[in-house]
Design a protein around this motif. Structure first.
Motif, short mmCIF file in Angstrom:
data_model
loop_
_atom_site.label_atom_id
_atom_site.label_comp_id
_atom_site.label_asym_id
_atom_site.label_seq_id
_atom_site.Cartn_x
_atom_site.Cartn_y
_atom_site.Cartn_z
N PHE A 276 29.68 9.11 -22.87
CA PHE A 276 30.92 8.36 -22.76
C PHE A 276 32.05 9.18 -22.13
O PHE A 276 32.67 8.75 -21.15
CB PHE A 276 31.34 7.89 -24.16
N SER A 277 32.33 10.36 -22.66
CA SER A 277 33.47 11.14 -22.18
C SER A 277 33.32 11.54 -20.73
O SER A 277 34.28 11.47 -19.94
CB SER A 277 33.64 12.41 -23.04
N ARG A 278 32.11 11.94 -20.34
CA ARG A 278 31.88 12.35 -18.95
C ARG A 278 31.99 11.16 -17.99
O ARG A 278 32.55 11.29 -16.90
CB ARG A 278 30.51 13.02 -18.82
N ILE A 279 31.49 10.02 -18.38
CA ILE A 279 31.57 8.83 -17.53
C ILE A 279 33.03 8.46 -17.29
O ILE A 279 33.44 8.17 -16.16
CB ILE A 279 30.81 7.65 -18.16
N VAL A 280 33.83 8.46 -18.34
CA VAL A 280 35.25 8.13 -18.21
C VAL A 280 35.95 9.15 -17.31
O VAL A 280 36.77 8.79 -16.45
CB VAL A 280 35.91 8.07 -19.60
N GLU A 281 35.62 10.42 -17.47
CA GLU A 281 36.24 11.45 -16.65
C GLU A 281 35.88 11.29 -15.17
O GLU A 281 36.72 11.40 -14.28
CB GLU A 281 35.83 12.84 -17.14
N LEU A 282 34.62 10.99 -14.88
CA LEU A 282 34.20 10.79 -13.49
C LEU A 282 34.89 9.57 -12.88
O LEU A 282 35.28 9.59 -11.70
CB LEU A 282 32.68 10.63 -13.42
N GLU A 283 35.04 8.52 -13.66
CA GLU A 283 35.74 7.34 -13.17
C GLU A 283 37.18 7.68 -12.83
O GLU A 283 37.71 7.26 -11.79
CB GLU A 283 35.69 6.23 -14.23
N ALA A 284 37.83 8.46 -13.68
CA ALA A 284 39.22 8.87 -13.44
C ALA A 284 39.33 9.77 -12.22
O ALA A 284 40.24 9.62 -11.39
CB ALA A 284 39.77 9.58 -14.67
N LEU A 285 38.39 10.70 -12.06
CA LEU A 285 38.41 11.60 -10.90
C LEU A 285 38.26 10.82 -9.60
O LEU A 285 38.89 11.15 -8.58
CB LEU A 285 37.30 12.65 -11.02
N ASN A 286 37.41 9.80 -9.60
CA ASN A 286 37.23 8.99 -8.40
C ASN A 286 38.50 8.22 -8.07
O ASN A 286 38.89 8.11 -6.90
CB ASN A 286 36.06 8.03 -8.59
N GLU B 142 41.56 9.12 -8.81
CA GLU B 142 42.54 10.09 -8.32
C GLU B 142 42.25 10.50 -6.88
O GLU B 142 43.19 10.74 -6.09
CB GLU B 142 42.54 11.31 -9.24
N LYS B 143 40.97 10.59 -6.53
CA LYS B 143 40.59 10.95 -5.17
C LYS B 143 41.22 9.99 -4.16
O LYS B 143 41.59 10.39 -3.04
CB LYS B 143 39.07 10.92 -5.06
N TYR B 144 41.36 8.73 -4.52
CA TYR B 144 41.87 7.72 -3.60
C TYR B 144 43.29 7.28 -3.95
O TYR B 144 43.69 6.14 -3.67
CB TYR B 144 40.90 6.54 -3.56
N ASN C 35 27.33 -4.08 -9.08
CA ASN C 35 27.96 -2.75 -9.03
C ASN C 35 29.44 -2.89 -9.36
O ASN C 35 30.20 -3.47 -8.59
CB ASN C 35 27.82 -2.15 -7.63
N LEU C 36 29.85 -2.33 -10.49
CA LEU C 36 31.24 -2.45 -10.90
C LEU C 36 32.09 -1.26 -10.49
O LEU C 36 33.14 -1.41 -9.87
CB LEU C 36 31.34 -2.61 -12.43
N VAL C 37 31.65 -0.05 -10.86
CA VAL C 37 32.50 1.14 -10.76
C VAL C 37 31.67 2.33 -10.30
O VAL C 37 30.50 2.46 -10.69
CB VAL C 37 33.15 1.46 -12.13
N TYR C 38 32.29 3.20 -9.51
CA TYR C 38 31.69 4.47 -9.14
C TYR C 38 32.58 5.59 -9.64
O TYR C 38 33.81 5.51 -9.58
CB TYR C 38 31.55 4.57 -7.62
N GLY C 39 31.95 6.63 -10.16
CA GLY C 39 32.67 7.81 -10.61
C GLY C 39 32.05 9.07 -10.03
O GLY C 39 30.83 9.13 -9.86
N CYS C 40 32.87 10.08 -9.72
CA CYS C 40 32.32 11.27 -9.06
C CYS C 40 33.21 12.48 -9.30
O CYS C 40 34.44 12.38 -9.31
CB CYS C 40 32.19 11.01 -7.56
N ASP C 41 32.58 13.64 -9.44
CA ASP C 41 33.26 14.93 -9.50
C ASP C 41 33.25 15.51 -8.10
O ASP C 41 32.23 16.05 -7.64
CB ASP C 41 32.54 15.85 -10.48
N TYR C 42 34.36 15.42 -7.40
CA TYR C 42 34.42 15.83 -6.00
C TYR C 42 34.47 17.35 -5.83
O TYR C 42 34.45 17.84 -4.69
CB TYR C 42 35.60 15.16 -5.30
#
Length: 406
Positions: A248-258, A260-262, A313-320
């Protein structure tokens, strides 16, 4: 027949709603639409039509607010530069024409506040939408005539409520052009139409395996698939899936990072609450594909919804910050869903709105969506015509070019 207005799906029993979703579509389910009410900041609105047999048809939506996201706020859509579909050479000219049309409705003002100015003049809108569609949801056993009559009854009812002050406007922002049962009603009742956006999807019906689907693609697409598959094989990432609750925590963080990237400014606390609500409501309908590094760290993820016939496909998350993360995008958004869908007889992989180029380059199909708008004041309805026509011409021409390129 009786029409009723409800302040959310909590006032409609899940068992009763099931009569409208006997095909089992996840994006029409009581659980998913209830989750949308949690996501949307505005008040939920459900209008139902029933007779002695129970529910015949319904629409689901929410009131727009200043903090509604772009695709849930019609005035933001009408004023967003994204929907001007202008290139660098024509942007200034198109922007000036657009601003003049907005000013004709809302009065002269700051271009950065155009959506707020429209809302001040027109009022906030009642927005009828689900995942990637605006529709009336019917019992499957209704005839074509019964569906048309039900749609007319529901939309007329909502117009009456808007006239009484429920909202400043009634908007169906994402109507499929092929939905004649609804579009015929909207024309009859005086709505205006503009093509602002589109969805993309892969039609994988009839393919029993990923290899069979791949073999049917034109050679230019197959070559891209093979190159990107090889890049993933050479990377230090591998594909897996995880339950949302377990990561859960990592998925939320990746969603937030993505986000912020845009250029977004995500509220991680709100994101976390949203994903917990999603896990609680949708449970086994959620699928989380992940790209995992050699040290077992999740580098990228998707948040997807699945039913027997469609994959959303709803959401993409990524650690850039991870150097090799580029290959993960293609796998999570295209190749893993396609493999999953073809292996299970799922007919369609639905990719959502915008970002057309990356999707079309891999063989996805484009399906324009029509935005239909109505305001109760005839003078303001007339005032909207110029802006709506301008954006429709911009959008329609843009999507025709995509069709030609393919």
């Amino acid at each position: 027949m009786t029409v009723q207005l409800h302040s959310g799906l909590a006032h409609v029993a899940p068992g009763d709603w099931q009569a409208l979703n006997s095909a089992g579509r996840v994006d029409r389910s009581h659980a998913y639409l209830g989750f949308r009410e949690h996501v949307e900041p505005g008040d939920a609105v459900v209008a139902t039509l029933d007779d002695e047999r129970g529910l015949l048809a319904a629409v689901h939506g929410a009131m727009s607010r200043s903090d509604s996201a772009l695709f849930s706020h019609p005035w933001k859509m009408l004023t967003s530069e994204q929907f001007l579909r202008a290139d660098d050479d024509s942007l200034e000219r198109v922007r000036a024409e657009h601003s003049a049309l907005v000013d004709a409705i809302a009065g002269p003002g700051d271009a950065s506040e155009q959506a707020s100015r429209l809302a001040a003049v027109l009022g906030e809108a009642l927005v009828i939408r689900g995942f990637d569609n605006s529709e009336v949801i019917f019992r499957q056993d209704l005839s074509g005539q019964q569906r048309s009559e039900s749609a007319l009854r529901l939309v007329e009812y909502l117009q009456d409520r808007v006239r009484e002050g429920l909202a400043g406007a009634l908007v169906f922002p994402f109507v499929s052009a092929g939905n004649s049962e609804l579009t015929d009603v909207l024309v009859r009742l005086g709505f205006q139409r503009a093509t602002l956006t589109a969805v993309t999807f892969f039609d994988v019906s009839g393919f029993r395996s990923y290899d069979a689907f791949l073999a049917a693609l034109p050679a230019r697409y197959r070559r891209r698939y093979r190159i990107e598959e090889q890049a993933m094989d050479r990377s230090h990432l591998h594909m897996a899936t995880t339950p949302l609750r377990d990561s859960f925590s990592r998925i939320v963080e990746l969603e937030a990072l993505n986000a912020e990237k845009y250029g977004g400014k995500p509220d991680r606390g709100r994101l976390g609450r949203t994903r917990r609500e999603m896990a609680e409501r949708l449970d086994t309908a959620i699928r989380i594909p992940v790209a995992v590094s050699d040290d077992a760290e999740i580098v990228a993820c998707g948040i997807h919804l699945v039913d027997e016939n469609s994959y959303c496909n709803l959401v993409y998350g990524c650690d850039y910050a991870v150097e090799e993360r580029a290959t993960a995008y293609q796998w999570i958004n295209f190749y893993d869903p396609l493999r999953y869908a073809t292996s299970r007889g799922i007919k369609r992989v639905r990719l959502g709105f915008e970002a057309f180029s990356a999707k079309l380059q891999r063989g996805a199909r484009l399906d324009p969506r029509e935005t239909w708008l109505w305001v109760p004041d005839p003078g303001r309805q007339v005032a909207l015509e110029g802006l709506v026509k301008f954006l429709d011409e911009r959008g329609s021409g843009y999507f025709e070019q995509f069709t030609v390129k393919r």
